[in-house]
Design an enzyme around this catalytic site. Sequence first.
Site, PDB file in Angstrom:
ATOM      1  N   HIS A  43     -15.710 -84.137  -5.740  1.00  0.00           N
ATOM      2  CA  HIS A  43     -15.054 -85.967  -5.119  1.00  0.00           C
ATOM      3  C   HIS A  43     -14.135 -85.981  -3.837  1.00  0.00           C
ATOM      4  O   HIS A  43     -13.751 -85.481  -3.530  1.00  0.00           O
ATOM      5  CB  HIS A  43     -13.576 -85.858  -6.685  1.00  0.00           C
ATOM      6  CG  HIS A  43     -14.609 -85.733  -8.336  1.00  0.00           C
ATOM      7  ND1 HIS A  43     -14.104 -84.262  -8.482  1.00  0.00           N
ATOM      8  CD2 HIS A  43     -15.403 -86.467  -8.878  1.00  0.00           C
ATOM      9  CE1 HIS A  43     -14.698 -84.480  -9.748  1.00  0.00           C
ATOM     10  NE2 HIS A  43     -15.228 -85.627  -9.894  1.00  0.00           N
ATOM     11  N   HIS A  71      -6.281 -86.606  -4.410  1.00  0.00           N
ATOM     12  CA  HIS A  71      -6.386 -87.372  -5.380  1.00  0.00           C
ATOM     13  C   HIS A  71      -5.270 -88.831  -5.472  1.00  0.00           C
ATOM     14  O   HIS A  71      -5.260 -89.275  -5.697  1.00  0.00           O
ATOM     15  CB  HIS A  71      -7.607 -87.741  -7.043  1.00  0.00           C
ATOM     16  CG  HIS A  71      -8.142 -87.687  -6.795  1.00  0.00           C
ATOM     17  ND1 HIS A  71      -9.494 -87.746  -6.063  1.00  0.00           N
ATOM     18  CD2 HIS A  71      -9.272 -86.345  -7.997  1.00  0.00           C
ATOM     19  CE1 HIS A  71     -10.745 -87.300  -6.557  1.00  0.00           C
ATOM     20  NE2 HIS A  71      -9.861 -86.465  -7.186  1.00  0.00           N
ATOM     21  N   ASP A 103     -14.396 -80.519  -2.505  1.00  0.00           N
ATOM     22  CA  ASP A 103     -14.550 -81.005  -3.393  1.00  0.00           C
ATOM     23  C   ASP A 103     -15.664 -81.876  -4.095  1.00  0.00           C
ATOM     24  O   ASP A 103     -15.514 -82.749  -2.623  1.00  0.00           O
ATOM     25  CB  ASP A 103     -13.537 -81.812  -4.073  1.00  0.00           C
ATOM     26  CG  ASP A 103     -12.856 -81.512  -5.246  1.00  0.00           C
ATOM     27  OD1 ASP A 103     -12.087 -80.543  -6.313  1.00  0.00           O
ATOM     28  OD2 ASP A 103     -13.178 -82.288  -5.963  1.00  0.00           O
ATOM     29  N   ASP A 145     -15.719 -77.801  -7.863  1.00  0.00           N
ATOM     30  CA  ASP A 145     -16.426 -78.386  -8.603  1.00  0.00           C
ATOM     31  C   ASP A 145     -18.032 -79.040  -8.478  1.00  0.00           C
ATOM     32  O   ASP A 145     -18.962 -79.784  -9.090  1.00  0.00           O
ATOM     33  CB  ASP A 145     -15.811 -79.853  -9.107  1.00  0.00           C
ATOM     34  CG  ASP A 145     -14.867 -80.440  -8.167  1.00  0.00           C
ATOM     35  OD1 ASP A 145     -15.294 -80.319  -7.161  1.00  0.00           O
ATOM     36  OD2 ASP A 145     -13.975 -81.305  -8.673  1.00  0.00           O
TER      37      ASP A 145
HETATM   38 ZN   LIG Z   1     -13.458 -82.349  -7.976  1.00  0.00          ZN
END
Ligand SMILES: [Zn+2]
Length: 307
Positions: free
Chosen positions: A165, A126, A163, A244
């Site tokens: 995200h 991120h 991931d 995740d």
């Molecule tokens: Zn994540």
Amino acid sequence: MHTAYITHPECLKHNMGDWHPESPLRLRAIDDRLHAAHLFDYLAHHEAPLVHRSQLLRVHDAAYIDFVEASSPYDGTRALDPDTSMNPHTLDAAYHAAGGAVVAVDLVMSKWAGNAFVACRPPGHHATRNQAMGFCIFNNVAVAAAHALEAHGLERVAIVDFDVHHGNGTEDIFRDDARVMLCSTFQHPFYPHCGADTASEHIVNVPLPAGTTGPAYREAFTQRIMPRLEAHRPQMLFFSAGFDGHREDDMAQFGLVEADYVWITEQVMGVAARHAEERIVSVLEGGYDLSSLGRSVAAHIKTLADL
Ligand SMILES: [Zn+2]
């Protein structure tokens, strides 16, 4: 050739609070599980060195690196964004996490290792060129990919970000660099609320709805990522390896299991065998349910190590 396993004790000292899901216990859980699964002794263990500023500068602005350094507290914690903070050990941990990703590239390129897993934190995907966010400070996988290009002279690499995200920081950093293909699967709509409409020739974003389980995930990966990866002919492959999306991880609402992470790993190993002399560097991102994180990383590494 061995799979290299790269970590550093300083990465256990970065602590954003006992309530915080991105906790030192994550690395303990991985370490425990590698021992329990009898994998630990089959790996080539390396300490993650400190990253050089010149290596960070390939993907981060100088002013941002200065800001992170200046934000390092003498005691307590200092917030960099609503989800991300520094304690007195964070700066060193972040330097080792990025340095671990760099040395992973060096080990694989020099054929000291067949492939490598970097078990460091804070995670990175991120972190944009000039902003910490979502538990991430320096974009470790981006630092590694840039190192493969600039220090080892590769012309094309690819990052597979599984991931749950979206890898928004990695996209931000390589938006205008067609040498780097980013393939990111992610839950959408979801944090960080981007990626659904920013695809390009070398940014392959695959938003998937909450509730996505293995069969649908594999179908999307096969249809929308594999042809693009093959066409790019990457000379080295990277994983932004976040776990995740596991069904036991309540950070998000995917329903992946260990067998799905094995499958993703095998798919990318196939691409690496065809185009990249099997070179793969996998960098830990998310994964917050400690039990499923440990089991998933062990399954991923077992596959990488061909054990
Ligand atoms: Zn994540």
